[in-house]
Design a protein around this motif. Structure first.
Motif, PDB file in Angstrom:
ATOM      1  N   ALA A 231       0.836  -1.207   0.000  1.00 31.46           N
ATOM      2  CA  ALA A 231       0.000   0.000   0.000  1.00 31.46           C
ATOM      3  C   ALA A 231       0.867   1.252   0.000  1.00 31.46           C
ATOM      4  N   GLY A 234      -0.718   7.138  -1.590  1.00 32.11           N
ATOM      5  CA  GLY A 234      -1.355   7.783  -2.737  1.00 32.11           C
ATOM      6  C   GLY A 234      -1.854   6.885  -3.839  1.00 32.11           C
ATOM      7  N   VAL A 235      -1.814   5.564  -3.667  1.00 31.18           N
ATOM      8  CA  VAL A 235      -2.271   4.676  -4.738  1.00 31.18           C
ATOM      9  C   VAL A 235      -3.757   4.381  -4.595  1.00 31.18           C
ATOM     10  N   ASN A 236      -4.371   3.923  -5.710  1.00 28.42           N
ATOM     11  CA  ASN A 236      -5.745   3.451  -5.681  1.00 28.42           C
ATOM     12  C   ASN A 236      -5.797   2.070  -6.320  1.00 28.42           C
ATOM     13  N   PHE A 237      -6.996   1.584  -6.624  1.00 28.87           N
ATOM     14  CA  PHE A 237      -7.129   0.210  -7.120  1.00 28.87           C
ATOM     15  C   PHE A 237      -6.404   0.004  -8.434  1.00 28.87           C
ATOM     16  N   ARG A 238      -6.197   1.081  -9.227  1.00 30.55           N
ATOM     17  CA  ARG A 238      -5.496   0.926 -10.506  1.00 30.55           C
ATOM     18  C   ARG A 238      -4.055   0.465 -10.312  1.00 30.55           C
ATOM     19  N   TYR A 239      -3.480   0.812  -9.178  1.00 28.62           N
ATOM     20  CA  TYR A 239      -2.111   0.385  -8.891  1.00 28.62           C
ATOM     21  C   TYR A 239      -2.006  -1.134  -8.867  1.00 28.62           C
ATOM     22  N   TYR A 240      -2.983  -1.797  -8.279  1.00 31.56           N
ATOM     23  CA  TYR A 240      -2.930  -3.255  -8.142  1.00 31.56           C
ATOM     24  C   TYR A 240      -3.198  -3.961  -9.464  1.00 31.56           C
TER      25      TYR A 240
END
Length: 464
Positions: A231, A234-240
């Motif tokens: 985590a 500043g990341v969101n689901f697009r990172y995963y």
């Protein structure tokens, strides 16, 4: 080797050899050739066999980016043969094949940083292949050698293999028959290392002494795991979905579930060799994540073998295929961009550089105006910039440098008319280290770039 060709300009990038890991691989060989001892005269976190491998290969091919990447290509090929042996034994079908093929891209990209990563991965993957075949004593031989390359995962795997051998042996004589090849391999490897590096240099690098200090000087393994992979801020689901982080997390969960609930995930039993290897991979993976988390791409092959051993549900494997395909896109796009942005530099050790990076090196020469230039960087500036002075240290990061190295670098800086340090976007914070900052007080910034900062001595007189 298509992925190796795709990533070649990126792995040959000039900053990697001037400031970071790839250059440190060359620098380590230069330090040994100069008569310095790892773990004694300079801090070194890897195993003695890594430096012996460097001496044997760089000594023949030369210390250039071209030679370095040729050696990396050979090590990568050896690693992929080991992975293929595992796949043949597992008979994992099309999902296993797709996962293995796609994951060769991040593996190639990671192996390019130094010789250690590729050599360790190759030895571990071939060891896993022997383990799957039930030939534990030969797996032990390679695990021991992997421990001499990098005293972390190989050490743990060696310990686990000894336990498995003792568990399966029907008596002391059979246990000895299984164990002696590994003992012989370890002693032979140590003798070779002693011949090249000396007794104390071999001893202090065969054990993870500097590595433990280095990791203790950084944030905890859990903190690094969360902030750099699980985590990041500043990341969101697009990172995963857009990186391999999603695959790593999903594969990790499935691997743990596969060994804890084998009948649910596999539909199999706990007593076969595949489950033994799955349990081994899970133990190694958990230890890596919780005890010495670092460059995680290096161990994707180990994670894949563990998952293929532990998980046979088609839907689970299919989900991993989707995650790895989507997550690998960014790596491929970056590699293609490097072909457009970088050009080969035959006079700079065969590195590939962007125009602005070339201009920064030209600016260093202009500011120096014939005066000696000291590069206080991790890397191998001696080979990139004619007449450059450099530190006699391997990696300029907390926990790796000995106090004696810090004092020597501080003296060099105080006497140097021109000093080059990494710019903040590259390696922020080196010039503000407590042991270095006072020595730079007598210098002022003459040039600040995206890659390096150039500092010149005020008044032309060395500081006391």
């Amino acid at each position: 080797m298509a992925f190796f060709a795709l990533h070649y300009p990126d792995r040959a990038a000039l900053p990697s050899y001037l400031l970071t890991d790839a250059g440190a691989s060359l620098k380590g060989d230069w330090l040994v050739e100069s008569g310095l001892r790892p773990g004694v005269d300079f801090g070194y976190t890897y195993g003695p066999l890594s430096l012996v491998l460097g001496r044997a290969t760089y000594g023949v091919l030369g210390r250039t980016a071209t030679a370095h990447l040729f050696i990396v290509a050979v090590l990568s090929l050896f690693a992929f043969v080991g992975l293929a042996r595992c796949l043949i034994r597992l008979e994992g079908g099309w999902t296993a094949l797709v996962l293995a093929l796609v994951l060769t891209q991040p593996l190639v990209s990671s192996f390019g940083f130094n010789l250690t990563y590729g050599a360790e991965a190759a030895l571990l993957l071939h060891a896993l292949a022997f383990h799957l075949e039930g030939r534990r004593r030969w797996a032990l031989v390679l695990a021991v050698l992997a421990a001499l390359v990098k005293p972390s995962m190989g050490l743990l795997y060696t310990a686990l293999l000894v336990l498995w051998i003792l568990k399966h042996a029907k008596g002391a004589r059979e246990a000895w028959r299984q164990l002696w090849p590994g003992l012989l391999a370890g002693l032979s490897g140590l003798l070779v290392c002693v011949a090249v590096l000396g007794g104390m240099g071999t001893f202090r690098t065969a054990l993870p002494l500097v590595g433990v200090v280095h990791y203790s000087a950084r944030a905890s393994s859990w903190t690094r795991l969360i902030e750099s992979l699980v985590a990041p801020p500043g990341v969101n689901f697009r990172y995963y979905l857009g990186t391999l982080a999603g695959f790593w997390l999903a594969a990790s969960v499935l691997l743990i579930l596969g060994v804890l609930r084998p009948r649910v995930i596999r539909g199999g039993v706990q007593g076969d060799t595949r489950f033994e290897v799955a349990l081994t991979c899970a133990a190694l993976h958990v230890a890596f994540a919780t005890l010495f988390f670092g460059p995680w791409l290096n161990y994707l092959g180990l994670l894949l073998v563990g998952v293929l051993c532990a998980v046979e549900v088609r839907s689970a494997r299919g989900a991993l295929v989707m995650l790895v395909l989507v997550g690998s896109k960014a790596l491929a796009v970056g590699a293609v961009g490097a072909w457009r942005e970088r050009a080969p530099m035959p006079d700079r050790m065969g590195t590939w550089a962007r125009p602005e990076e070339v201009r920064e090196l030209e600016e260093v020469v202009r500011v120096a105006d014939g005066r000696p230039v000291l590069f206080v960087t991790t890397g191998y500036p001696e080979g990139l910039v004619p007449g450059a002075l450099a530190t006699r240290s391997w990696f300029l990061v907390p926990g790796v440098l000995f106090p004696s190295e810090q004092e020597a670098i501080a003296r060099q800086v105080r006497a140097a008319p021109v000093v080059v340090v990494p710019a903040a976007p590259m390696l922020d914070g080196l010039s503000r280290e407590p042991w270095l900052e006072p020595s730079l007080a007598g210098h002022r910034a003459a040039f600040r770039g995206r890659m390096v900062d150039v500092l010149v001595m005020e008044g032309g007189t060395p500081s006391p």
